[in-house]
Motif scaffolding. Structure first.
Motif, PDB file in Angstrom:
ATOM      1  N   UNK A 144     -14.409  17.948  -8.495  1.00  0.00           N
ATOM      2  CA  UNK A 144     -14.905  17.304  -7.216  1.00  0.00           C
ATOM      3  C   UNK A 144     -15.464  15.927  -7.386  1.00  0.00           C
ATOM      4  N   UNK A 145     -16.424  15.793  -8.694  1.00  0.00           N
ATOM      5  CA  UNK A 145     -16.903  14.438  -8.948  1.00  0.00           C
ATOM      6  C   UNK A 145     -15.593  13.600  -9.208  1.00  0.00           C
ATOM      7  N   UNK A 146     -14.556  14.024  -9.960  1.00  0.00           N
ATOM      8  CA  UNK A 146     -13.502  13.157  -9.943  1.00  0.00           C
ATOM      9  C   UNK A 146     -12.967  12.883  -8.492  1.00  0.00           C
ATOM     10  N   UNK A 147     -12.782  13.816  -7.924  1.00  0.00           N
ATOM     11  CA  UNK A 147     -12.402  13.496  -6.425  1.00  0.00           C
ATOM     12  C   UNK A 147     -13.096  12.397  -5.633  1.00  0.00           C
ATOM     13  N   UNK A 148     -14.362  12.575  -5.842  1.00  0.00           N
ATOM     14  CA  UNK A 148     -15.176  11.358  -5.155  1.00  0.00           C
ATOM     15  C   UNK A 148     -15.051  10.154  -5.654  1.00  0.00           C
ATOM     16  N   UNK A 149     -14.484   9.832  -6.684  1.00  0.00           N
ATOM     17  CA  UNK A 149     -14.181   8.430  -7.135  1.00  0.00           C
ATOM     18  C   UNK A 149     -13.079   7.882  -6.352  1.00  0.00           C
ATOM     19  N   UNK A 150     -12.231   8.738  -5.488  1.00  0.00           N
ATOM     20  CA  UNK A 150     -11.061   8.463  -4.798  1.00  0.00           C
ATOM     21  C   UNK A 150     -11.208   8.499  -3.529  1.00  0.00           C
ATOM     22  N   UNK A 187      -9.966  -3.403  -8.819  1.00  0.00           N
ATOM     23  CA  UNK A 187      -8.612  -3.039  -7.823  1.00  0.00           C
ATOM     24  C   UNK A 187      -9.084  -1.636  -7.424  1.00  0.00           C
ATOM     25  N   UNK A 188      -9.982  -0.923  -7.941  1.00  0.00           N
ATOM     26  CA  UNK A 188     -10.204   0.270  -7.217  1.00  0.00           C
ATOM     27  C   UNK A 188     -10.991   0.005  -5.840  1.00  0.00           C
ATOM     28  N   UNK A 189     -11.975  -1.071  -6.024  1.00  0.00           N
ATOM     29  CA  UNK A 189     -12.652  -1.284  -4.748  1.00  0.00           C
ATOM     30  C   UNK A 189     -11.658  -1.755  -3.553  1.00  0.00           C
ATOM     31  N   UNK A 190     -10.803  -2.670  -3.915  1.00  0.00           N
ATOM     32  CA  UNK A 190      -9.811  -3.285  -2.727  1.00  0.00           C
ATOM     33  C   UNK A 190      -8.955  -1.911  -2.416  1.00  0.00           C
ATOM     34  N   UNK A 191      -8.469  -1.171  -3.457  1.00  0.00           N
ATOM     35  CA  UNK A 191      -7.641  -0.093  -2.867  1.00  0.00           C
ATOM     36  C   UNK A 191      -8.414   0.865  -1.909  1.00  0.00           C
ATOM     37  N   UNK A 192      -9.588   1.258  -2.391  1.00  0.00           N
ATOM     38  CA  UNK A 192     -10.409   2.011  -1.578  1.00  0.00           C
ATOM     39  C   UNK A 192     -10.729   1.564  -0.054  1.00  0.00           C
ATOM     40  N   UNK A 193     -11.255   0.251  -0.151  1.00  0.00           N
ATOM     41  CA  UNK A 193     -11.530  -0.430   1.275  1.00  0.00           C
ATOM     42  C   UNK A 193     -10.230  -0.617   2.169  1.00  0.00           C
ATOM     43  N   UNK A 225      -7.147   1.591   1.868  1.00  0.00           N
ATOM     44  CA  UNK A 225      -6.414   2.710   1.737  1.00  0.00           C
ATOM     45  C   UNK A 225      -5.053   2.571   1.473  1.00  0.00           C
ATOM     46  N   UNK A 226      -4.864   1.776   0.340  1.00  0.00           N
ATOM     47  CA  UNK A 226      -3.616   1.702  -0.803  1.00  0.00           C
ATOM     48  C   UNK A 226      -3.773   2.397  -1.997  1.00  0.00           C
ATOM     49  N   UNK A 227      -2.786   2.757  -2.544  1.00  0.00           N
ATOM     50  CA  UNK A 227      -2.782   3.302  -4.082  1.00  0.00           C
ATOM     51  C   UNK A 227      -3.292   2.325  -4.769  1.00  0.00           C
ATOM     52  N   UNK A 228      -4.308   2.861  -5.605  1.00  0.00           N
ATOM     53  CA  UNK A 228      -4.943   2.126  -6.787  1.00  0.00           C
ATOM     54  C   UNK A 228      -3.701   1.710  -7.978  1.00  0.00           C
ATOM     55  N   UNK A 229      -2.879   2.956  -8.313  1.00  0.00           N
ATOM     56  CA  UNK A 229      -1.951   2.594  -9.331  1.00  0.00           C
ATOM     57  C   UNK A 229      -1.028   1.542  -8.742  1.00  0.00           C
ATOM     58  N   UNK A 230      -0.633   1.636  -7.493  1.00  0.00           N
ATOM     59  CA  UNK A 230       0.383   0.785  -7.014  1.00  0.00           C
ATOM     60  C   UNK A 230      -0.497  -0.851  -6.939  1.00  0.00           C
ATOM     61  N   UNK A 231      -1.422  -0.818  -6.469  1.00  0.00           N
ATOM     62  CA  UNK A 231      -2.194  -2.279  -6.636  1.00  0.00           C
ATOM     63  C   UNK A 231      -2.273  -3.038  -8.073  1.00  0.00           C
ATOM     64  N   UNK A 232      -2.782  -1.733  -9.001  1.00  0.00           N
ATOM     65  CA  UNK A 232      -2.716  -2.238 -10.288  1.00  0.00           C
ATOM     66  C   UNK A 232      -1.378  -2.952 -10.790  1.00  0.00           C
ATOM     67  N   UNK A 233      -0.275  -2.094 -10.368  1.00  0.00           N
ATOM     68  CA  UNK A 233       0.925  -2.834 -10.946  1.00  0.00           C
ATOM     69  C   UNK A 233       1.350  -4.109 -10.223  1.00  0.00           C
ATOM     70  N   UNK A 234       1.028  -4.170  -8.916  1.00  0.00           N
ATOM     71  CA  UNK A 234       1.113  -5.512  -8.123  1.00  0.00           C
ATOM     72  C   UNK A 234       0.357  -6.684  -8.697  1.00  0.00           C
TER      73      UNK A 234
END
Length: 285
Positions: free
Chosen positions: A180-186, A264-270, A272-281
């Motif tokens: 659940x703590x891990x889930x909260x990071x996403x 990357x984490x902040x922009x992806x979360x704000x 609503x896009x995939x963090x992994x996909x944004x990382x690749x881009x």
């Protein structure tokens, strides 16, 4: 194309997929009990657990151990029995066979050898939890048990975060807090989730609230029992920004002093896009 009839084929036996109660023994059906009584063999995920259940409902047929560690070796033996005309009932520890259970291996082999497969309806923990969760039941995705490592869970959580339907997975009590703590990071802090435990049993309980509220609850309470975790559908619109614009946003945060990972984490979360996909881009640029 293969066409299968549910009527008895006298040349071979039949594999019956028989659901068993997930808690309350009154959930056994008359048909399930009859098939278990009439079967020549019962293929059980755990013969000790199943033996207790079968004893309580008055079934004393011969059991064969069939679990994920021996399924590939045991399946040919069961196919041989079926080809000899024997009837086999396959059961899980609790609930529906095949779901989070190695039964699919036996089903595939039966189909391959043109042996009839008959599925009985019955109890399932994730379906039971879904209809009482308060979340939309159409569509939904059932993920079973997730990987144990936090890094391997994150890609699953990112898909659940974006999914427009309800997401469901199982978790053991000793791993629940970390998961659940891990889930909260996403998830956003106000994203609604529901947890169901000990379904159909004396201590059945549902917990509903935001991911933040649920984590605060378990900071003071130890999880008990097996859990079904449900995540509400993503009802927010996805980002209207292009990938180039999102990459520029990441670059700006990095220029302002944030680490690439946090940016990357902040922009992806704000957005609503995939963090992994944004990382690749970002790294393609």
């Amino acid at each position: 194309m293969q066409r299968q009839s549910s009527f008895k084929n006298n040349d071979v036996g039949t594999l019956y997929l028989v659901p068993t109660p997930i808690g309350n023994l009154e959930d056994i059906t008359l048909r399930a009990k009859r098939i278990l009584t009439e079967a020549d063999y019962i293929a059980a995920e755990d013969t000790r657990t199943s033996g207790i259940l079968l004893e309580k409902i008055g079934v004393h047929n011969h059991m064969i151990s069939f679990h994920k560690y021996n399924s590939k070796q045991r399946a040919p033996e069961l196919i041989q029995l079926l080809q000899e005309g024997k009837t086999i009932a396959e059961i899980s520890d609790a609930g529906m066979p095949v779901i989070s259970d190695p039964g699919y291996i036996l089903v595939k082999e039966c189909i391959k050898h043109d042996i009839p497969v008959v599925s009985l309806p019955g109890p399932s923990a994730f379906a039971t939890a879904l209809i009482a969760s308060g979340f939309d039941a159409q569509p939904f995705t059932y993920w079973g048990f997730l990987p144990r490592k936090a890094s391997e869970q994150v890609p699953y959580f990112e898909q659940m975060n974006e999914f427009k339907g309800t997401s469901i997975f199982y978790e053991a009590p000793h791993r629940l807090k970390k998961t659940l703590k891990n889930l909260a990071t996403v998830l956003d802090s106000d994203r609604q989730i529901a947890l169901a435990r000990e379904l159909t049993k004396i201590h059945e309980e549902y917990l509903r609230g935001s991911i933040t509220e649920i984590n605060e609850y378990f900071a003071e309470n130890d999880p008990r029992g097996e859990f079904v975790v449900l995540i509400s559908p993503n009802t927010q619109e996805s980002s209207q920004l292009s990938w180039d614009e999102l990459v520029k946003s990441v670059a700006q945060l990095v220029a302002d002093g944030k680490s690439k990972k946090d940016a990357i984490k902040q922009v992806a979360k704000e957005n609503k896009v995939s963090k992994n996909e944004l990382y690749d881009k970002y790294h393609q640029g």
